[in-house]
Scaffold this motif. Structure first.
Motif, PDB file in Angstrom:
ATOM      1  N   GLU A 156       0.904  -1.214   0.091  1.00 46.07           N
ATOM      2  CA  GLU A 156       0.134  -0.029  -0.267  1.00 46.07           C
ATOM      3  C   GLU A 156       0.721   1.061   0.026  1.00 46.07           C
ATOM      4  O   GLU A 156       1.317   1.738  -1.166  1.00 46.07           O
ATOM      5  CB  GLU A 156      -0.819  -0.104   1.357  1.00 46.07           C
ATOM      6  N   ALA A 157       1.254   1.686   1.193  1.00 46.95           N
ATOM      7  CA  ALA A 157       1.940   2.877   1.227  1.00 46.95           C
ATOM      8  C   ALA A 157       3.401   2.713   0.648  1.00 46.95           C
ATOM      9  O   ALA A 157       4.005   3.646   0.068  1.00 46.95           O
ATOM     10  CB  ALA A 157       2.085   3.341   2.656  1.00 46.95           C
ATOM     11  N   VAL A 158       3.854   1.479   0.906  1.00 51.72           N
ATOM     12  CA  VAL A 158       5.247   0.932   0.658  1.00 51.72           C
ATOM     13  C   VAL A 158       5.099   0.542  -0.893  1.00 51.72           C
ATOM     14  O   VAL A 158       4.142  -0.329  -1.112  1.00 51.72           O
ATOM     15  CB  VAL A 158       5.879  -0.103   1.529  1.00 51.72           C
ATOM     16  N   GLU A 159       5.963   0.910  -1.598  1.00 50.22           N
ATOM     17  CA  GLU A 159       5.937   0.453  -3.178  1.00 50.22           C
ATOM     18  C   GLU A 159       6.542  -0.720  -3.280  1.00 50.22           C
ATOM     19  O   GLU A 159       7.539  -0.865  -3.101  1.00 50.22           O
ATOM     20  CB  GLU A 159       6.590   1.646  -3.789  1.00 50.22           C
ATOM     21  N   VAL A 160       5.838  -1.748  -3.629  1.00 47.50           N
ATOM     22  CA  VAL A 160       6.455  -3.335  -4.057  1.00 47.50           C
ATOM     23  C   VAL A 160       6.210  -3.376  -5.347  1.00 47.50           C
ATOM     24  O   VAL A 160       5.121  -3.162  -5.706  1.00 47.50           O
ATOM     25  CB  VAL A 160       5.677  -4.143  -3.043  1.00 47.50           C
ATOM     26  N   ALA A 161       7.312  -3.959  -6.171  1.00 48.52           N
ATOM     27  CA  ALA A 161       7.353  -3.965  -7.516  1.00 48.52           C
ATOM     28  C   ALA A 161       6.539  -5.353  -7.870  1.00 48.52           C
ATOM     29  O   ALA A 161       5.924  -5.197  -9.069  1.00 48.52           O
ATOM     30  CB  ALA A 161       8.732  -4.261  -7.935  1.00 48.52           C
ATOM     31  N   ASN A 162       6.160  -6.082  -6.852  1.00 52.73           N
ATOM     32  CA  ASN A 162       5.503  -7.239  -7.485  1.00 52.73           C
ATOM     33  C   ASN A 162       4.564  -7.472  -6.629  1.00 52.73           C
ATOM     34  O   ASN A 162       4.040  -6.643  -5.747  1.00 52.73           O
ATOM     35  CB  ASN A 162       6.380  -8.448  -7.519  1.00 52.73           C
ATOM     36  N   ASP A 163       3.525  -8.634  -6.773  1.00 53.26           N
ATOM     37  CA  ASP A 163       2.351  -8.835  -5.843  1.00 53.26           C
ATOM     38  C   ASP A 163       2.730  -9.670  -4.570  1.00 53.26           C
ATOM     39  O   ASP A 163       1.987 -10.553  -4.505  1.00 53.26           O
ATOM     40  CB  ASP A 163       1.073  -9.403  -6.979  1.00 53.26           C
ATOM     41  N   SER A 164       3.767  -9.324  -3.962  1.00 54.96           N
ATOM     42  CA  SER A 164       4.209 -10.003  -2.978  1.00 54.96           C
ATOM     43  C   SER A 164       3.433  -9.837  -1.721  1.00 54.96           C
ATOM     44  O   SER A 164       2.493  -8.706  -1.688  1.00 54.96           O
ATOM     45  CB  SER A 164       5.561  -9.797  -2.666  1.00 54.96           C
ATOM     46  N   VAL A 165       3.168 -10.761  -0.843  1.00 53.30           N
ATOM     47  CA  VAL A 165       2.520 -10.577   0.574  1.00 53.30           C
ATOM     48  C   VAL A 165       3.690 -11.087   1.416  1.00 53.30           C
ATOM     49  O   VAL A 165       4.393 -12.045   1.495  1.00 53.30           O
ATOM     50  CB  VAL A 165       1.174 -11.376   0.518  1.00 53.30           C
ATOM     51  N   VAL A 166       3.722 -10.244   2.655  1.00 53.15           N
ATOM     52  CA  VAL A 166       4.288 -10.863   3.878  1.00 53.15           C
ATOM     53  C   VAL A 166       3.655 -10.940   5.217  1.00 53.15           C
ATOM     54  O   VAL A 166       2.748  -9.896   5.568  1.00 53.15           O
ATOM     55  CB  VAL A 166       5.478  -9.520   3.995  1.00 53.15           C
ATOM     56  N   LEU A 167       3.931 -11.789   5.822  1.00 50.04           N
ATOM     57  CA  LEU A 167       3.498 -12.125   7.152  1.00 50.04           C
ATOM     58  C   LEU A 167       4.634 -12.071   8.135  1.00 50.04           C
ATOM     59  O   LEU A 167       5.787 -12.625   7.869  1.00 50.04           O
ATOM     60  CB  LEU A 167       3.089 -13.733   7.088  1.00 50.04           C
ATOM     61  N   LEU A 168       4.490 -10.878   9.005  1.00 48.59           N
ATOM     62  CA  LEU A 168       5.618 -10.618   9.903  1.00 48.59           C
ATOM     63  C   LEU A 168       5.395 -11.290  11.154  1.00 48.59           C
ATOM     64  O   LEU A 168       4.391 -11.396  11.751  1.00 48.59           O
ATOM     65  CB  LEU A 168       5.660  -9.188  10.045  1.00 48.59           C
ATOM     66  N   ILE A 169       6.595 -11.970  11.573  1.00 49.02           N
ATOM     67  CA  ILE A 169       6.441 -12.484  13.057  1.00 49.02           C
ATOM     68  C   ILE A 169       7.586 -11.890  13.823  1.00 49.02           C
ATOM     69  O   ILE A 169       8.631 -11.984  13.692  1.00 49.02           O
ATOM     70  CB  ILE A 169       6.745 -14.141  13.092  1.00 49.02           C
ATOM     71  N   LEU A 170       6.927 -11.249  14.799  1.00 54.56           N
ATOM     72  CA  LEU A 170       7.858 -10.288  15.835  1.00 54.56           C
ATOM     73  C   LEU A 170       8.085 -11.484  17.138  1.00 54.56           C
ATOM     74  O   LEU A 170       7.097 -11.999  17.496  1.00 54.56           O
ATOM     75  CB  LEU A 170       7.179  -9.081  16.176  1.00 54.56           C
ATOM     76  N   ILE A 171       9.324 -11.251  17.429  1.00 56.19           N
ATOM     77  CA  ILE A 171       9.525 -12.133  18.602  1.00 56.19           C
ATOM     78  C   ILE A 171      10.218 -11.187  19.814  1.00 56.19           C
ATOM     79  O   ILE A 171      11.385 -10.486  19.343  1.00 56.19           O
ATOM     80  CB  ILE A 171      10.328 -13.299  18.245  1.00 56.19           C
ATOM     81  N   GLY A 172       9.718 -11.229  20.861  1.00 62.47           N
ATOM     82  CA  GLY A 172      10.481 -10.663  21.706  1.00 62.47           C
ATOM     83  C   GLY A 172      10.276 -10.828  23.154  1.00 62.47           C
ATOM     84  O   GLY A 172       9.218 -11.778  23.481  1.00 62.47           O
ATOM     85  N   CYS A 173      11.069 -10.497  24.157  1.00 60.96           N
ATOM     86  CA  CYS A 173      10.780 -10.756  25.884  1.00 60.96           C
ATOM     87  C   CYS A 173       9.667  -9.750  26.322  1.00 60.96           C
ATOM     88  O   CYS A 173       8.837 -10.434  27.105  1.00 60.96           O
ATOM     89  CB  CYS A 173      11.899 -10.921  26.388  1.00 60.96           C
ATOM     90  N   ASN A 174       9.738  -8.510  26.022  1.00 56.37           N
ATOM     91  CA  ASN A 174       8.801  -7.761  26.721  1.00 56.37           C
ATOM     92  C   ASN A 174       7.436  -7.702  26.058  1.00 56.37           C
ATOM     93  O   ASN A 174       7.160  -7.475  25.076  1.00 56.37           O
ATOM     94  CB  ASN A 174       9.299  -6.310  26.440  1.00 56.37           C
ATOM     95  N   VAL A 175       6.372  -8.306  26.838  1.00 54.35           N
ATOM     96  CA  VAL A 175       5.094  -8.248  26.493  1.00 54.35           C
ATOM     97  C   VAL A 175       4.434  -7.001  26.045  1.00 54.35           C
ATOM     98  O   VAL A 175       3.619  -7.092  25.193  1.00 54.35           O
ATOM     99  CB  VAL A 175       4.264  -8.721  27.708  1.00 54.35           C
ATOM    100  N   ASN A 176       4.938  -5.826  26.599  1.00 53.11           N
ATOM    101  CA  ASN A 176       4.674  -4.742  25.959  1.00 53.11           C
ATOM    102  C   ASN A 176       5.307  -3.904  24.716  1.00 53.11           C
ATOM    103  O   ASN A 176       5.154  -2.577  24.592  1.00 53.11           O
ATOM    104  CB  ASN A 176       4.621  -3.620  27.385  1.00 53.11           C
ATOM    105  N   LEU A 177       6.197  -4.549  24.437  1.00 55.35           N
ATOM    106  CA  LEU A 177       6.839  -4.156  23.170  1.00 55.35           C
ATOM    107  C   LEU A 177       5.991  -3.454  22.081  1.00 55.35           C
ATOM    108  O   LEU A 177       6.387  -2.242  21.712  1.00 55.35           O
ATOM    109  CB  LEU A 177       7.463  -5.234  22.631  1.00 55.35           C
ATOM    110  N   THR A 178       4.920  -3.846  21.518  1.00 56.09           N
ATOM    111  CA  THR A 178       4.303  -3.168  20.743  1.00 56.09           C
ATOM    112  C   THR A 178       3.544  -1.925  21.020  1.00 56.09           C
ATOM    113  O   THR A 178       3.241  -1.050  20.414  1.00 56.09           O
ATOM    114  CB  THR A 178       3.296  -4.251  20.252  1.00 56.09           C
TER     115      THR A 178
END
Ligand code: ADP
Ligand code: MG
Length: 388
Positions: A156-178
């Motif tokens: 959307e806001a980021v211009e990607v050249a192809n029709d790729s889709v990304v699933l992000l998995i963030l991992i951290g110790c701090n429960v409140n990180l986000t």
């Protein structure tokens, strides 16, 4: 010609240890203990593979709760099944900026022109891609926000050249990180929260049993011994599986060297050794100034661990070690980084606007061992500062 295989056939004539590699903390065992929370992550990945709709994940939990290992296990499963999927793993411990993370995904090891990294990155990430950002707590909040922004607006806001889709998995110790993300970024990322609680002794027993089967000779170990290790780990080491695995390794190696054919020995002592190894692994990942500042915190009298007192101690330590101290702003940055690494805890009054001011810094590590370690790294320190 020298026959290399016979040189390496060390484990042929052992009584207890069949394969020592199995007790390396980075080793992903063939037979994994599937904790129930993994089903939710697996479900997400399956839905993503099937429909291409990413539901991002924030996986949090205490150290040693199996976050990294379980994702690597899922990655291996996905690769073995030959899904048409890009799976990229990056750790914020080494790659702590958006640029470095992108460069890592491209497979660049050295720093190169940022424009090149940018172009290559958007070329490389195509089709369905799962990107795992491990140890996300170690990425500074601003950089993490940028990374999350990019993935949350992928296409959307980021211009990607192809029709790729990304699933992000963030991992951290701090429960409140986000919570440190900007509200708009957080709401478009909209991660599903998965939390790994500390392991209970029954689970630790299962993890140890699978390890023992893979890495030890039959008859070299007993369920009773593993049960005891699991119980000590759950009761005294917060259920952190790293300590249980390293304690088992310690006992196995000692018994092997003593020529026994079955594991025996002092379990508590093995845990003390395991804890030392975990701390040394942490310390060996720190840079000079991180070490000197942590050292200074340990050397400042306990009732005076204010940021000012520690800074003075640090300047003195630098002069003993023959190292140029960093400027004040950088000093604060390093203290924050140590806090994110969980080796110190900081306290300070919250203030609106700029970052939280620091008043107190408390080491969370074994202070004696840390002092010995850092004095071993910098010759002049022992002469200048030690009374030992
Ligand atoms: N469910 C599990 N099955 C097998 N081994 C595990 C499991 N959970 C943790 N471990 C092992 O315990 C150690 C610590 O796990 P790790 O994934 O590094 O924890 P975290 O990333 O949460 O700090 C690793 O050696 C890992 O292989
Ligand atoms: Mg981890």
């Amino acid at each position: 010609m020298v026959d290399v295989t016979t040189l390496l056939d060390f484990f042929e004539d052992t009584n207890i240890i069949k394969n020592g590699e199995v007790f390396d903390l980075r080793y992903v065992p063939r037979h994994f203990y599937i904790r129930k929370e993994m089903h939710r992550i697996a479900e997400n990945i399956k839905m993503f593979i099937k429909y291409g709709i990413p539901e991002h994940i924030y996986l949090s939990g205490k150290p040693g709760s199996g976050k990294t290992a379980s994702i690597k296990y899922l990655q291996r499963e996905a690769e073995m099944r030959g899904f048409n999927l890009g799976f990229y793993y990056v750790s914020g411990r080494e790659y702590n900026t958006k640029y470095k993370i992108m460069a890592r995904i491209c497979g660049f090891e050295r720093s190169i022109d940022p424009n090149k990294v940018h172009d290559e990155f958007f070329r490389r990430v195509k089709g369905k891609a799962i990107i795992v950002l491990d140890e996300a707590d170690l990425v500074s909040p601003r950089e993490l926000n940028d990374v999350c922004f990019m993935f949350s607006r992928w296409g959307e806001a980021v211009e990607v050249a192809n029709d790729s889709v990304v699933l992000l998995i963030l991992i951290g110790c701090n429960v409140n990180l986000t919570k440190s993300l900007e509200p708009s970024v957080f709401s478009s990322l909209h991660p599903k929260f998965v939390f790994y609680g500390s392991y209970k002794k029954e689970e630790l027993f299962e993890i140890l049993r699978l390890r023992a089967k893979e890495g030890l000779h039959d008859g070299g170990w007993s369920d009773e011994m593993l049960e005891e290790i699991a119980a000590v780990c759950a009761e005294e080491y917060l259920g952190d599986a790293r300590f249980a695995i390293l304690a088992l390794r310690e006992l196995a190696v000692n018994s092997e060297f003593r020529g026994l054919d079955r594991i025996e020995g002092d379990i508590e002592g093995a845990f003390v050794k395991a804890a030392e190894n975990v701390l040394i692994a942490t310390l060996s990942g720190l840079g000079s100034h991180e070490l000197l500042i942590l050292y200074s915190a340990c050397r400042t009298p306990e009732d005076d661990r204010t940021i000012g007192a520690i800074r003075r101690m640090y300047e003195f330590a630098c002069s003993c070690a023959g190292v140029k101290p960093v400027k004040k702003s950088k000093f604060y940055e390093v203290v924050h980084a140590l806090d994110r690494l969980n080796v110190v805890s900081t306290a300070g009054k919250a203030k609106a606007g700029r970052g939280r001011p620091l008043n107190y810094v408390m080491p969370l590590v074994d202070e004696d061992l840390t002092i010995r370690y850092v004095e071993g790294m910098f010759d002049g320190l022992r002469k200048g500062l030690s009374w030992g």
